[in-house]
Write an enzyme that holds these catalytic residues in place. Sequence first.
Site, PDB file in Angstrom:
ATOM      1  CG  PHE A   1      69.262  44.664  25.107  1.00 50.99           C
ATOM      2  CD1 PHE A   1      70.071  44.121  26.093  1.00 50.99           C
ATOM      3  CD2 PHE A   1      69.351  46.019  24.863  1.00 50.99           C
ATOM      4  CE1 PHE A   1      70.937  44.902  26.825  1.00 50.99           C
ATOM      5  CE2 PHE A   1      70.218  46.822  25.595  1.00 50.99           C
ATOM      6  CZ  PHE A   1      71.023  46.259  26.572  1.00 50.99           C
ATOM      7  CE1 TYR A   2      60.782  48.109  26.659  1.00 53.17           C
ATOM      8  CE2 TYR A   2      59.524  46.094  26.314  1.00 53.17           C
ATOM      9  CZ  TYR A   2      59.607  47.383  26.788  1.00 53.17           C
ATOM     10  OH  TYR A   2      58.526  47.968  27.393  1.00 53.17           O
ATOM     11  CB  ALA A   3      62.453  41.627  28.266  1.00 49.63           C
TER      12      ALA A   3
ATOM     13  CB  SER B   1      66.913  47.418  29.027  1.00 49.94           C
ATOM     14  OG  SER B   1      65.609  47.624  28.502  1.00 49.94           O
TER      15      SER B   1
END
Length: 336
Positions: free
Chosen positions: A151-153, A155
């Site tokens: 989810f970091y990527a 976002s």
Amino acid sequence: MRVLITGSAGFIGYHLGRHLLAEGHAVIGLDGFSDYYDVGLKRARHAELATHPAFEPVEGRLESPGLLRDLLAQARPDIVVHLAAQAGVRYSLENPQAYADSNLIGSFNLLEAVRAHPVRHLLLASTSSAYGGNTTLPFRETDRAVSPLTFYAASKLAMEAMAHSYSHLFAIPTTAFRFFTVYGPWGRPDMALFLFTRKILAGEPIEVFAGGAAERDFTYIDDLVDAIRRLADVPPPSPGGGGPVGAFDTLSTSAPYRLVNIGGGRPVRLDAMIDALERALGARAERILKPLPPGDVARTEASTALLQALVGRVPETPIEVGIPAFVAWYRRYYGV
């Protein structure tokens, strides 16, 4: 220039602020001092910057309604460098809400603020993690990035897309850059080099993923800051105002927008990095071999053609230089 840096108490924000101040620019530094890692380290970075009379510290979070709009209205920066974000690949598996708040809502608030108070150039920090499941190396900015593994990527990819839309709709000159494993003095405690250093000095074992065979395109902090500073002077032209610098250019056909890798294009195996760290510390590590965690990739490697064409140089500091510099800072800062 007057430069607003979001995330100025962060690892990269601190070094960029110091570089700009040394050049004689005025720097407004915004940071929310989140407790994702040691707040004392963040405040120590800001305290260093605050010794310069041209540095103006501002404490606040990106998500706070109206904060960024009011700050830009008051500060009137020429350039904005957006570095503030919820960082960390693995932490996004534990607390995805933090990434939605900072990386999505916070970045949206910044775009709205720049829409209301235009700047000469908006620069945004993204990540090599955006390449996700891409198995073609080196990672080229023109590659389709549609398979984020965390989810970091996701976002960060969303931030890139939002920024392009604002660049198109409101003619905001925008450069997004994807970082590749940045390290160096004043680094982040959640990064491998910092964690390994602390554990080796404490006589604790370290966990080595993928048996040490994983490879990363390590980027020394001074090289990264130099690239950001040079890119700040190269805002993308509006459609019709100038063509791409080559077939590898990501210059948008519908907006003054460009995406650029910042990496050296020379991956290093994790076990080679640990070997260099052991030499710098004068101590051996007990290594516990672990499989690659979910969301991690086996290798990263930046294509450097676009960065080279735009600014005339690419990161080149080898780990044999960068790691001893980090260790020297760590020993001074922590007194070990």
